[in-house]
Design an enzyme around this catalytic site. Structure first.
Site, PDB file in Angstrom:
ATOM      1  N   LYS A  98     -40.781 -87.038 -31.521  1.00 54.54           N
ATOM      2  CA  LYS A  98     -40.522 -87.955 -30.420  1.00 54.54           C
ATOM      3  C   LYS A  98     -39.146 -87.606 -29.838  1.00 54.54           C
ATOM      4  O   LYS A  98     -38.145 -87.646 -30.553  1.00 54.54           O
ATOM      5  CB  LYS A  98     -40.533 -89.400 -30.910  1.00 54.54           C
ATOM      6  CG  LYS A  98     -41.914 -89.941 -31.213  1.00 54.54           C
ATOM      7  CD  LYS A  98     -41.833 -91.395 -31.662  1.00 54.54           C
ATOM      8  CE  LYS A  98     -43.239 -91.972 -31.829  1.00 54.54           C
ATOM      9  NZ  LYS A  98     -44.012 -91.260 -32.876  1.00 54.54           N
ATOM     10  N   ASP A 135     -44.411 -85.594 -29.028  1.00 53.07           N
ATOM     11  CA  ASP A 135     -45.122 -86.856 -28.861  1.00 53.07           C
ATOM     12  C   ASP A 135     -44.775 -87.484 -27.511  1.00 53.07           C
ATOM     13  O   ASP A 135     -43.712 -87.215 -26.941  1.00 53.07           O
ATOM     14  CB  ASP A 135     -44.741 -87.835 -29.972  1.00 53.07           C
ATOM     15  CG  ASP A 135     -45.521 -87.604 -31.250  1.00 53.07           C
ATOM     16  OD1 ASP A 135     -46.617 -87.029 -31.170  1.00 53.07           O
ATOM     17  OD2 ASP A 135     -45.040 -87.987 -32.325  1.00 53.07           O
ATOM     18  N   MET A 136     -45.661 -88.340 -27.029  1.00 52.28           N
ATOM     19  CA  MET A 136     -45.427 -89.071 -25.790  1.00 52.28           C
ATOM     20  C   MET A 136     -45.243 -90.538 -26.122  1.00 52.28           C
ATOM     21  O   MET A 136     -45.917 -91.074 -27.012  1.00 52.28           O
ATOM     22  CB  MET A 136     -46.591 -88.878 -24.823  1.00 52.28           C
ATOM     23  CG  MET A 136     -46.305 -89.327 -23.413  1.00 52.28           C
ATOM     24  SD  MET A 136     -45.021 -88.375 -22.572  1.00 52.28           S
ATOM     25  CE  MET A 136     -45.932 -86.864 -22.197  1.00 52.28           C
ATOM     26  N   ARG A 185     -52.570 -82.416 -26.836  1.00 50.90           N
ATOM     27  CA  ARG A 185     -53.226 -83.489 -27.599  1.00 50.90           C
ATOM     28  C   ARG A 185     -53.540 -84.617 -26.626  1.00 50.90           C
ATOM     29  O   ARG A 185     -52.643 -85.142 -25.970  1.00 50.90           O
ATOM     30  CB  ARG A 185     -52.303 -84.007 -28.701  1.00 50.90           C
ATOM     31  CG  ARG A 185     -52.889 -85.195 -29.496  1.00 50.90           C
ATOM     32  CD  ARG A 185     -51.826 -85.883 -30.330  1.00 50.90           C
ATOM     33  NE  ARG A 185     -51.194 -84.977 -31.265  1.00 50.90           N
ATOM     34  CZ  ARG A 185     -49.979 -85.173 -31.776  1.00 50.90           C
ATOM     35  NH1 ARG A 185     -49.269 -86.232 -31.421  1.00 50.90           N
ATOM     36  NH2 ARG A 185     -49.465 -84.302 -32.613  1.00 50.90           N
ATOM     37  N   LYS A 188     -55.741 -91.910 -26.401  1.00 51.52           N
ATOM     38  CA  LYS A 188     -55.981 -92.998 -25.452  1.00 51.52           C
ATOM     39  C   LYS A 188     -54.688 -93.661 -25.015  1.00 51.52           C
ATOM     40  O   LYS A 188     -54.542 -94.046 -23.859  1.00 51.52           O
ATOM     41  CB  LYS A 188     -56.947 -94.027 -26.056  1.00 51.52           C
ATOM     42  CG  LYS A 188     -58.373 -93.506 -26.174  1.00 51.52           C
ATOM     43  CD  LYS A 188     -59.334 -94.587 -26.630  1.00 51.52           C
ATOM     44  CE  LYS A 188     -60.763 -94.066 -26.698  1.00 51.52           C
ATOM     45  NZ  LYS A 188     -61.730 -95.078 -27.159  1.00 51.52           N
ATOM     46  N   ALA A 190     -51.024 -95.947 -26.910  1.00 49.33           N
ATOM     47  CA  ALA A 190     -50.775 -97.043 -27.839  1.00 49.33           C
ATOM     48  C   ALA A 190     -49.719 -98.029 -27.360  1.00 49.33           C
ATOM     49  O   ALA A 190     -49.314 -98.907 -28.107  1.00 49.33           O
ATOM     50  CB  ALA A 190     -50.337 -96.476 -29.197  1.00 49.33           C
ATOM     51  N   HIS A 228     -60.336 -91.695 -32.983  1.00 53.33           N
ATOM     52  CA  HIS A 228     -61.153 -92.141 -34.114  1.00 53.33           C
ATOM     53  C   HIS A 228     -62.498 -92.677 -33.622  1.00 53.33           C
ATOM     54  O   HIS A 228     -63.320 -93.116 -34.413  1.00 53.33           O
ATOM     55  CB  HIS A 228     -60.422 -93.234 -34.897  1.00 53.33           C
ATOM     56  CG  HIS A 228     -59.036 -92.856 -35.302  1.00 53.33           C
ATOM     57  ND1 HIS A 228     -57.926 -93.259 -34.620  1.00 53.33           N
ATOM     58  CD2 HIS A 228     -58.600 -92.066 -36.307  1.00 53.33           C
ATOM     59  CE1 HIS A 228     -56.856 -92.751 -35.182  1.00 53.33           C
ATOM     60  NE2 HIS A 228     -57.230 -92.019 -36.205  1.00 53.33           N
TER      61      HIS A 228
END
Length: 309
Positions: A98, A135-136, A185, A188, A190, A228
């Site tokens: 991050k 990471d976003m 990657r 959806k 978070a 998932h």
């Protein structure tokens, strides 16, 4: 409403104090976090790799307050990558970073500091023989993160990025980042985002995820399907087949502790299955977002609270 409350709680020092002092918390957190120490993360990685899965490790940390703390996080990643190399795990384990943890939000030269620290981590990954994925976080960081990613990719073309399907801009971003060697990657999302920038309903988000998948699977890069959801996994496999992709040209990704049986099934079927494995002392924000994502996770936590005696 519940999801919004949990996401708000992930930023609350008061709620954090209550959760961290709750005796069974650490036992519950072990379901989603490998531990607080480097040795625990390496041991968990070894166990996952032994079952045919690959790993991406996240040294937990966000809301970095000063340049020294950001440098310490970069150093922690350097130690981690050295350990992966020395244990022979680097061929099957990379790291996720991050940018906020390495200085992105610092008020003075934040982006410059984050870029320098991310470059240190990329150099260490190159030396270890593995890769890095950025990471976003929430939508306010997207432009900054992609700008830093573009600069890093000039020297490290294998650098991975994360795009979040619920953002309205993501389909276009997928087109921009689906070229040769590109690693993306797709998840959806978070974070709680306003309707002006993000789709809100599950059906809308699912459709956006499929649109992003179609772009990535038709592109020249390496899609990483972080989901998932059984429907998304099935659709991803169909799109890969329709685009003539071999199984080593994309991978599935899931979080540590969630659907482990499905992880094993995908790996045993010959797919590349990578587990997102967080570790470190700053586990609280990550843990609360996992509770917000899935009602089953919250039920698991509340059941433990109810039976703590």
């Amino acid at each position: 409403m519940l999801r919004s409350a949990l996401l708000a709680a992930s930023r609350s020092p008061q709620v954090r104090t209550v959760v961290e002092k709750f005796p069974p918390t650490h036992a519950i957190v072990e379901r989603f976090v490998a531990g607080e120490l480097l040795d625990q993360a390496v041991a968990a990685t070894d166990e996952l790799v032994a079952t045919g899965r690959k790993v991406t490790l996240d040294h937990l940390g966000e809301d970095t307050k000063d340049a020294g703390q950001a440098a310490d996080t970069a150093e922690a990643y350097e130690h981690l990558l050295t350990a992966l190399k020395e244990t022979g795990l680097a061929a099957n384990a990379e790291v996720s970073v991050k940018l906020s943890a390495v200085g992105q939000f610092l008020p003075v030269d934040g982006e410059k500091i984050a870029l320098e620290n991310a470059r240190r981590i990329c150099e260490a990954a190159k030396e270890a023989g593995t890769t890095v994925t950025l990471d976003m976080e929430d939508h306010t960081t997207t432009d900054s993160t992609l700008s830093i990613a573009r600069e890093l990719r000039e020297d490290f073309p294998w650098l991975g990025i994360v795009l979040q399907a619920y953002l309205r801009r993501t389909e276009a971003d997928c087109r921009d980042f689906s070229g040769p060697l590109s690693r993306v990657r797709i998840c959806k999302g978070a974070y709680k985002e306003p309707e002006s920038v993000a789709f809100q309903g599950k059906h809308e988000v699912d459709l956006a995820y499929v649109r992003a998948l179609k772009v990535l699977m038709a592109g020249e890069g390496y899609p990483m399907i972080a989901s998932h959801d059984p429907n998304m996994i099935k659709i991803a496999g169909q799109l890969a087949e329709w685009n003539g992709r071999s199984r080593d040209s994309y991978e599935y990704q899931m979080l540590f502790g969630i659907r482990p049986e499905e992880q094993l099934r995908l790996a045993e079927a010959g797919n590349t299955m990578r587990v997102y494995l967080p570790y470190g002392q700053e586990w609280y924000g990550y843990f609360m977002r996992r509770l917000a994502e899935r009602p089953a996770n919250l039920t698991f936590f509340l059941r433990a609270m109810a039976t703590r005696g």
